[in-house]
Motif scaffolding. Structure first.
Motif, PDB file in Angstrom:
ATOM      1  N   ARG A  69       5.546  -1.018 -14.918  1.00  0.00           N
ATOM      2  CA  ARG A  69       4.653  -1.796 -15.791  1.00  0.00           C
ATOM      3  C   ARG A  69       5.439  -2.894 -16.500  1.00  0.00           C
ATOM      4  O   ARG A  69       4.975  -4.039 -16.597  1.00  0.00           O
ATOM      5  N   GLN A  70       6.627  -2.557 -17.010  1.00  0.00           N
ATOM      6  CA  GLN A  70       7.432  -3.563 -17.708  1.00  0.00           C
ATOM      7  C   GLN A  70       7.829  -4.687 -16.758  1.00  0.00           C
ATOM      8  O   GLN A  70       7.840  -5.855 -17.148  1.00  0.00           O
ATOM      9  N   GLN A  71       8.128  -4.363 -15.521  1.00  0.00           N
ATOM     10  CA  GLN A  71       8.493  -5.405 -14.573  1.00  0.00           C
ATOM     11  C   GLN A  71       7.284  -6.274 -14.211  1.00  0.00           C
ATOM     12  O   GLN A  71       7.422  -7.477 -14.024  1.00  0.00           O
ATOM     13  N   ARG A  72       6.103  -5.678 -14.148  1.00  0.00           N
ATOM     14  CA  ARG A  72       4.894  -6.490 -13.948  1.00  0.00           C
ATOM     15  C   ARG A  72       4.663  -7.400 -15.151  1.00  0.00           C
ATOM     16  O   ARG A  72       4.233  -8.544 -15.002  1.00  0.00           O
ATOM     17  N   ASN A  73       4.978  -6.886 -16.348  1.00  0.00           N
ATOM     18  CA  ASN A  73       4.868  -7.720 -17.549  1.00  0.00           C
ATOM     19  C   ASN A  73       5.821  -8.899 -17.479  1.00  0.00           C
ATOM     20  O   ASN A  73       5.504  -9.999 -17.921  1.00  0.00           O
ATOM     21  N   LEU A  74       7.015  -8.667 -16.917  1.00  0.00           N
ATOM     22  CA  LEU A  74       7.962  -9.779 -16.753  1.00  0.00           C
ATOM     23  C   LEU A  74       7.381 -10.848 -15.843  1.00  0.00           C
ATOM     24  O   LEU A  74       7.542 -12.047 -16.098  1.00  0.00           O
ATOM     25  N   ASP A  75       6.693 -10.430 -14.794  1.00  0.00           N
ATOM     26  CA  ASP A  75       6.050 -11.393 -13.899  1.00  0.00           C
ATOM     27  C   ASP A  75       5.007 -12.204 -14.665  1.00  0.00           C
ATOM     28  O   ASP A  75       4.884 -13.413 -14.471  1.00  0.00           O
ATOM     29  N   THR A  76       4.276 -11.530 -15.551  1.00  0.00           N
ATOM     30  CA  THR A  76       3.279 -12.213 -16.379  1.00  0.00           C
ATOM     31  C   THR A  76       3.948 -13.239 -17.282  1.00  0.00           C
ATOM     32  O   THR A  76       3.473 -14.381 -17.400  1.00  0.00           O
ATOM     33  N   VAL A  77       5.056 -12.857 -17.914  1.00  0.00           N
ATOM     34  CA  VAL A  77       5.776 -13.781 -18.795  1.00  0.00           C
ATOM     35  C   VAL A  77       6.291 -14.971 -17.987  1.00  0.00           C
ATOM     36  O   VAL A  77       6.210 -16.123 -18.441  1.00  0.00           O
ATOM     37  N   GLU A  78       6.799 -14.716 -16.790  1.00  0.00           N
ATOM     38  CA  GLU A  78       7.279 -15.813 -15.945  1.00  0.00           C
ATOM     39  C   GLU A  78       6.155 -16.806 -15.663  1.00  0.00           C
ATOM     40  O   GLU A  78       6.375 -18.021 -15.661  1.00  0.00           O
ATOM     41  N   GLN A  79       4.942 -16.312 -15.438  1.00  0.00           N
ATOM     42  CA  GLN A  79       3.794 -17.201 -15.218  1.00  0.00           C
ATOM     43  C   GLN A  79       3.478 -17.999 -16.480  1.00  0.00           C
ATOM     44  O   GLN A  79       3.118 -19.177 -16.398  1.00  0.00           O
ATOM     45  N   CYS A  80       3.621 -17.360 -17.646  1.00  0.00           N
ATOM     46  CA  CYS A  80       3.372 -18.048 -18.917  1.00  0.00           C
ATOM     47  C   CYS A  80       4.376 -19.176 -19.149  1.00  0.00           C
ATOM     48  O   CYS A  80       4.057 -20.193 -19.774  1.00  0.00           O
ATOM     49  N   VAL A  81       5.583 -19.007 -18.668  1.00  0.00           N
ATOM     50  CA  VAL A  81       6.665 -19.966 -18.871  1.00  0.00           C
ATOM     51  C   VAL A  81       6.594 -21.115 -17.869  1.00  0.00           C
ATOM     52  O   VAL A  81       7.084 -22.214 -18.130  1.00  0.00           O
ATOM     53  N   ASP A  82       5.950 -20.864 -16.747  1.00  0.00           N
ATOM     54  CA  ASP A  82       5.875 -21.861 -15.677  1.00  0.00           C
ATOM     55  C   ASP A  82       5.295 -23.172 -16.216  1.00  0.00           C
ATOM     56  O   ASP A  82       4.289 -23.190 -16.904  1.00  0.00           O
ATOM     57  N   GLY A  83       5.984 -24.250 -15.938  1.00  0.00           N
ATOM     58  CA  GLY A  83       5.529 -25.570 -16.372  1.00  0.00           C
ATOM     59  C   GLY A  83       5.996 -25.954 -17.765  1.00  0.00           C
ATOM     60  O   GLY A  83       5.585 -26.983 -18.290  1.00  0.00           O
ATOM     61  N   PRO A 141       6.512  -4.811 -23.356  1.00  0.00           N
ATOM     62  CA  PRO A 141       6.020  -3.497 -23.779  1.00  0.00           C
ATOM     63  C   PRO A 141       5.950  -2.519 -22.601  1.00  0.00           C
ATOM     64  O   PRO A 141       5.979  -2.924 -21.441  1.00  0.00           O
ATOM     65  N   LYS A 142       5.831  -1.244 -22.947  1.00  0.00           N
ATOM     66  CA  LYS A 142       5.771  -0.196 -21.920  1.00  0.00           C
ATOM     67  C   LYS A 142       4.388  -0.104 -21.274  1.00  0.00           C
ATOM     68  O   LYS A 142       4.227   0.478 -20.227  1.00  0.00           O
ATOM     69  N   SER A 143       3.396  -0.696 -21.936  1.00  0.00           N
ATOM     70  CA  SER A 143       2.047  -0.735 -21.369  1.00  0.00           C
ATOM     71  C   SER A 143       1.802  -2.144 -20.823  1.00  0.00           C
ATOM     72  O   SER A 143       2.489  -3.090 -21.212  1.00  0.00           O
ATOM     73  N   LEU A 144       0.832  -2.258 -19.948  1.00  0.00           N
ATOM     74  CA  LEU A 144       0.553  -3.563 -19.353  1.00  0.00           C
ATOM     75  C   LEU A 144       0.060  -4.553 -20.402  1.00  0.00           C
ATOM     76  O   LEU A 144      -0.714  -4.207 -21.288  1.00  0.00           O
ATOM     77  N   VAL A 145       0.520  -5.782 -20.275  1.00  0.00           N
ATOM     78  CA  VAL A 145       0.125  -6.861 -21.187  1.00  0.00           C
ATOM     79  C   VAL A 145      -1.327  -7.221 -20.902  1.00  0.00           C
ATOM     80  O   VAL A 145      -1.718  -7.413 -19.746  1.00  0.00           O
ATOM     81  N   SER A 146      -2.118  -7.304 -21.951  1.00  0.00           N
ATOM     82  CA  SER A 146      -3.531  -7.674 -21.797  1.00  0.00           C
ATOM     83  C   SER A 146      -3.647  -9.169 -21.492  1.00  0.00           C
ATOM     84  O   SER A 146      -2.709  -9.942 -21.718  1.00  0.00           O
ATOM     85  N   ASN A 147      -4.817  -9.574 -21.028  1.00  0.00           N
ATOM     86  CA  ASN A 147      -5.059 -10.997 -20.776  1.00  0.00           C
ATOM     87  C   ASN A 147      -4.949 -11.801 -22.070  1.00  0.00           C
ATOM     88  O   ASN A 147      -4.425 -12.912 -22.068  1.00  0.00           O
ATOM     89  N   HIS A 148      -5.433 -11.222 -23.165  1.00  0.00           N
ATOM     90  CA  HIS A 148      -5.344 -11.914 -24.458  1.00  0.00           C
ATOM     91  C   HIS A 148      -3.875 -12.142 -24.838  1.00  0.00           C
ATOM     92  O   HIS A 148      -3.505 -13.251 -25.249  1.00  0.00           O
ATOM     93  N   ALA A 149      -3.045 -11.110 -24.706  1.00  0.00           N
ATOM     94  CA  ALA A 149      -1.622 -11.245 -25.049  1.00  0.00           C
ATOM     95  C   ALA A 149      -0.952 -12.284 -24.154  1.00  0.00           C
ATOM     96  O   ALA A 149      -0.131 -13.076 -24.620  1.00  0.00           O
ATOM     97  N   ALA A 150      -1.300 -12.294 -22.879  1.00  0.00           N
ATOM     98  CA  ALA A 150      -0.729 -13.289 -21.961  1.00  0.00           C
ATOM     99  C   ALA A 150      -1.134 -14.695 -22.382  1.00  0.00           C
ATOM    100  O   ALA A 150      -0.313 -15.625 -22.352  1.00  0.00           O
TER     101      ALA A 150
END
Length: 161
Positions: A69-83, A141-150
């Motif tokens: 889950r944390q590694q999937r969250n990292l993927d989410t953060v990477e998408q947030c940083v893109d651009g 976080p240890k739980s998946l990041v919500s769409n709102h948090a992203a």
């Protein structure tokens, strides 16, 4: 390997301190040949050992799921940083955990006080650790990041660009 050594010692009879009824019984069960004239054996320790093994397997499974889950969250953060002018600092894939380091390419961020940079993110609802040279540390976080948090993170990276 250790079990085989115990079996050989028990069969040889050369080590009386290993003459344990439960050990002998479990060895016989493992070999599918229980002695006809076996003494009474208290098998309670087998239940506690079994429970401990099951608990350990469950913990390992939960830890593995948590890391995924944390590694999937990292993927989410990477998408947030893109651009944005934030670049991921590369680490060896085998060392990847739920933590990432990013560095701003903006010279103002690199020269700014690291506390001020952290404050700018906190004002936008995101808490990261900040370091000199425009580096921030993100612990997912240890739980998946919500769409709102992203969405909050994405806006923060765009605003603190």
């Amino acid at each position: 390997m250790v079990a085989e050594q115990f079996r050989q010692i028990l069969q040889s009879g050369h080590c009386p301190e290993l003459e344990d009824p439960l050990l002998r019984f479990s060895q016989q069960i493992g070999g599918n040949s229980v002695s006809r004239y076996l003494e009474t054996v208290n098998v309670t320790p087998l239940f506690t050992v079994n429970a401990a093994i099951r608990e350990e397997r469950t913990k390992r499974k939960h830890l593995r799921e948590q890391l995924e889950r944390q590694q999937r969250n990292l993927d989410t953060v990477e998408q947030c940083v893109d651009g944005t002018p934030w670049n991921l600092l590369d680490i060896d894939e085998s060392l990847r955990s739920g933590i990432m380091l990013l560095q701003s390419q903006d010279p103002l961020h690199r020269e700014a006080d690291c506390l001020a940079l952290g404050d700018r993110f906190r004002e936008r609802g995101v808490a990261f650790s900040s370091y000199p040279q425009g580096v921030i540390r993100i612990s997912t976080p240890k739980s998946l990041v919500s769409n709102h948090a992203a969405n909050v993170m994405e806006r923060a990276f765009q605003c603190v660009a």
